[in-house]
Design a protein around this motif. Structure first.
Motif, PDB file in Angstrom:
ATOM      1  N   PHE A  17      37.071  30.902  36.609  1.00 48.54           N
ATOM      2  CA  PHE A  17      37.027  31.621  35.343  1.00 48.54           C
ATOM      3  C   PHE A  17      37.350  33.106  35.568  1.00 48.54           C
ATOM      4  O   PHE A  17      38.285  33.860  35.218  1.00 48.54           O
ATOM      5  CB  PHE A  17      35.749  31.815  35.019  1.00 48.54           C
ATOM      6  CG  PHE A  17      35.253  30.522  33.928  1.00 48.54           C
ATOM      7  CD1 PHE A  17      35.961  30.626  32.536  1.00 48.54           C
ATOM      8  CD2 PHE A  17      34.303  29.626  34.342  1.00 48.54           C
ATOM      9  CE1 PHE A  17      35.806  29.680  31.670  1.00 48.54           C
ATOM     10  CE2 PHE A  17      34.021  28.645  33.077  1.00 48.54           C
ATOM     11  CZ  PHE A  17      34.745  28.724  32.115  1.00 48.54           C
ATOM     12  N   LEU A  18      36.857  33.719  36.689  1.00 50.81           N
ATOM     13  CA  LEU A  18      37.331  35.038  37.206  1.00 50.81           C
ATOM     14  C   LEU A  18      38.660  35.283  37.352  1.00 50.81           C
ATOM     15  O   LEU A  18      39.288  36.159  36.881  1.00 50.81           O
ATOM     16  CB  LEU A  18      36.504  35.454  38.625  1.00 50.81           C
ATOM     17  CG  LEU A  18      35.129  35.766  38.536  1.00 50.81           C
ATOM     18  CD1 LEU A  18      34.520  36.093  40.043  1.00 50.81           C
ATOM     19  CD2 LEU A  18      34.987  37.133  37.813  1.00 50.81           C
ATOM     20  N   LYS A  19      39.115  34.323  38.211  1.00 48.55           N
ATOM     21  CA  LYS A  19      40.745  34.498  38.344  1.00 48.55           C
ATOM     22  C   LYS A  19      41.447  34.332  36.990  1.00 48.55           C
ATOM     23  O   LYS A  19      42.469  35.272  36.869  1.00 48.55           O
ATOM     24  CB  LYS A  19      40.940  33.215  39.215  1.00 48.55           C
ATOM     25  CG  LYS A  19      42.341  33.388  40.282  1.00 48.55           C
ATOM     26  CD  LYS A  19      42.623  32.278  40.877  1.00 48.55           C
ATOM     27  CE  LYS A  19      41.654  31.770  41.864  1.00 48.55           C
ATOM     28  NZ  LYS A  19      41.784  30.562  42.714  1.00 48.55           N
ATOM     29  N   GLU A  20      41.157  33.371  36.202  1.00 54.17           N
ATOM     30  CA  GLU A  20      42.015  33.458  34.932  1.00 54.17           C
ATOM     31  C   GLU A  20      41.659  34.787  34.203  1.00 54.17           C
ATOM     32  O   GLU A  20      42.855  35.190  33.449  1.00 54.17           O
ATOM     33  CB  GLU A  20      41.427  32.010  34.332  1.00 54.17           C
ATOM     34  CG  GLU A  20      42.241  31.912  33.061  1.00 54.17           C
ATOM     35  CD  GLU A  20      43.836  31.849  33.217  1.00 54.17           C
ATOM     36  OE1 GLU A  20      44.512  32.085  32.240  1.00 54.17           O
ATOM     37  OE2 GLU A  20      44.244  31.423  34.275  1.00 54.17           O
ATOM     38  N   GLU A  24      47.024  38.638  35.661  1.00 55.14           N
ATOM     39  CA  GLU A  24      48.086  39.543  35.078  1.00 55.14           C
ATOM     40  C   GLU A  24      48.867  38.860  33.987  1.00 55.14           C
ATOM     41  O   GLU A  24      48.738  39.345  32.694  1.00 55.14           O
ATOM     42  CB  GLU A  24      49.096  39.918  36.050  1.00 55.14           C
ATOM     43  CG  GLU A  24      50.123  40.714  35.598  1.00 55.14           C
ATOM     44  CD  GLU A  24      49.702  42.195  35.113  1.00 55.14           C
ATOM     45  OE1 GLU A  24      50.043  42.667  34.235  1.00 55.14           O
ATOM     46  OE2 GLU A  24      48.915  42.738  35.874  1.00 55.14           O
ATOM     47  N   LYS A  25      49.121  37.660  34.083  1.00 61.79           N
ATOM     48  CA  LYS A  25      49.549  36.928  33.029  1.00 61.79           C
ATOM     49  C   LYS A  25      48.324  35.766  32.137  1.00 61.79           C
ATOM     50  O   LYS A  25      48.924  34.630  32.252  1.00 61.79           O
ATOM     51  CB  LYS A  25      50.614  35.896  33.468  1.00 61.79           C
ATOM     52  CG  LYS A  25      51.951  36.980  33.704  1.00 61.79           C
ATOM     53  CD  LYS A  25      53.017  36.062  34.392  1.00 61.79           C
ATOM     54  CE  LYS A  25      54.095  37.174  34.679  1.00 61.79           C
ATOM     55  NZ  LYS A  25      55.327  36.479  34.985  1.00 61.79           N
ATOM     56  N   THR A  26      47.363  36.300  31.970  1.00 63.72           N
ATOM     57  CA  THR A  26      46.234  35.524  31.467  1.00 63.72           C
ATOM     58  C   THR A  26      46.399  35.148  30.110  1.00 63.72           C
ATOM     59  O   THR A  26      47.144  35.872  29.224  1.00 63.72           O
ATOM     60  CB  THR A  26      44.978  36.211  31.568  1.00 63.72           C
ATOM     61  OG1 THR A  26      44.013  35.229  30.938  1.00 63.72           O
ATOM     62  CG2 THR A  26      44.847  37.474  30.571  1.00 63.72           C
ATOM     63  N   ILE A  34      40.309  41.979  28.022  1.00 60.46           N
ATOM     64  CA  ILE A  34      40.096  42.848  29.120  1.00 60.46           C
ATOM     65  C   ILE A  34      41.345  43.708  29.376  1.00 60.46           C
ATOM     66  O   ILE A  34      41.589  44.805  29.633  1.00 60.46           O
ATOM     67  CB  ILE A  34      40.019  42.037  30.388  1.00 60.46           C
ATOM     68  CG1 ILE A  34      38.638  41.427  30.101  1.00 60.46           C
ATOM     69  CG2 ILE A  34      40.196  42.869  31.509  1.00 60.46           C
ATOM     70  CD1 ILE A  34      38.209  40.331  31.406  1.00 60.46           C
ATOM     71  N   LYS A  35      42.613  42.994  29.055  1.00 63.31           N
ATOM     72  CA  LYS A  35      43.970  43.794  29.165  1.00 63.31           C
ATOM     73  C   LYS A  35      44.151  44.888  28.495  1.00 63.31           C
ATOM     74  O   LYS A  35      44.749  45.804  28.504  1.00 63.31           O
ATOM     75  CB  LYS A  35      45.312  42.611  29.222  1.00 63.31           C
ATOM     76  CG  LYS A  35      45.256  41.798  30.369  1.00 63.31           C
ATOM     77  CD  LYS A  35      46.407  40.845  30.422  1.00 63.31           C
ATOM     78  CE  LYS A  35      47.725  41.732  30.505  1.00 63.31           C
ATOM     79  NZ  LYS A  35      48.840  40.961  31.050  1.00 63.31           N
ATOM     80  N   GLN A  43      38.386  50.670  37.508  1.00 60.39           N
ATOM     81  CA  GLN A  43      37.906  50.102  36.498  1.00 60.39           C
ATOM     82  C   GLN A  43      37.940  48.504  36.236  1.00 60.39           C
ATOM     83  O   GLN A  43      37.055  47.765  36.264  1.00 60.39           O
ATOM     84  CB  GLN A  43      38.373  50.477  35.144  1.00 60.39           C
ATOM     85  CG  GLN A  43      37.830  52.057  34.934  1.00 60.39           C
ATOM     86  CD  GLN A  43      38.629  52.804  33.663  1.00 60.39           C
ATOM     87  OE1 GLN A  43      39.691  52.301  33.230  1.00 60.39           O
ATOM     88  NE2 GLN A  43      37.940  53.591  32.834  1.00 60.39           N
ATOM     89  N   THR A  44      39.120  47.882  36.851  1.00 62.11           N
ATOM     90  CA  THR A  44      39.285  46.708  36.895  1.00 62.11           C
ATOM     91  C   THR A  44      38.492  45.962  38.031  1.00 62.11           C
ATOM     92  O   THR A  44      37.837  45.017  37.802  1.00 62.11           O
ATOM     93  CB  THR A  44      40.839  46.318  37.088  1.00 62.11           C
ATOM     94  OG1 THR A  44      41.296  46.578  36.087  1.00 62.11           O
ATOM     95  CG2 THR A  44      41.096  44.843  37.288  1.00 62.11           C
ATOM     96  N   GLU A  45      38.219  46.615  38.878  1.00 62.97           N
ATOM     97  CA  GLU A  45      37.268  46.209  39.985  1.00 62.97           C
ATOM     98  C   GLU A  45      35.744  46.099  39.655  1.00 62.97           C
ATOM     99  O   GLU A  45      35.082  45.199  39.875  1.00 62.97           O
ATOM    100  CB  GLU A  45      37.315  47.220  41.319  1.00 62.97           C
ATOM    101  CG  GLU A  45      38.549  46.831  42.240  1.00 62.97           C
ATOM    102  CD  GLU A  45      38.586  45.230  42.765  1.00 62.97           C
ATOM    103  OE1 GLU A  45      37.394  44.943  43.179  1.00 62.97           O
ATOM    104  OE2 GLU A  45      39.513  44.716  42.436  1.00 62.97           O
ATOM    105  N   ILE A  46      35.362  47.117  38.734  1.00 60.80           N
ATOM    106  CA  ILE A  46      34.135  47.138  38.398  1.00 60.80           C
ATOM    107  C   ILE A  46      34.067  46.043  37.201  1.00 60.80           C
ATOM    108  O   ILE A  46      32.970  45.306  37.167  1.00 60.80           O
ATOM    109  CB  ILE A  46      33.746  48.410  37.688  1.00 60.80           C
ATOM    110  CG1 ILE A  46      33.618  49.736  38.548  1.00 60.80           C
ATOM    111  CG2 ILE A  46      32.570  48.400  36.723  1.00 60.80           C
ATOM    112  CD1 ILE A  46      33.809  51.067  38.304  1.00 60.80           C
TER     113      ILE A  46
END
Length: 105
Positions: A17-20, A24-26, A34-35, A43-46
């Motif tokens: 789930f996290l990975k997907e 970048e191309k979710t 999110i994108k 912010q993406t790390e947070i």
């Protein structure tokens, strides 16, 4: 399937789930939302940490609920969970494996 394999499958699902969601191309709705925020790297790390912590809480709670050591929707009872071969999956070890995979990793 063993109890450990069962818990590990939940952990793998969480990681997927996290990975997907952050790919970048979710193609998931969550990933697209999110994108749309146009987050910076920081912010993406947070966001990743927020999702990771949330998924950990959710999956860990569900696993403990199945085992009977936590409640699901305010109801606490042990469920009889077996795989298709009749192997007992919640023989009291779910909590230990869940802690190992979700709290120690």
């Amino acid at each position: 399937m063993t109890t450990e394999e069962f818990v590990k499958a939940f952990y793998t699902e969480k990681q997927d789930f996290l990975k997907e969601y952050l790919a970048e191309k979710t193609e998931t709705e969550v990933g697209q939302l999110i994108k749309s925020l146009n987050l910076t790297e920081q912010q993406t790390e947070i966001m990743k940490k927020v999702l990771d912590s949330s998924f950990t809480d959710i999956f860990y709670s569900i696993l403990l609920g199945i085992e009977g050591s936590a409640s699901i929707g305010g109801i606490q009872e042990r469920y009889n969970l077996k795989d298709e071969n009749g192997n007992q999956l919640n023989d009291g070890d779910i909590g230990g494996y869940a802690y190992e995979y979700f709290q120690e990793k």
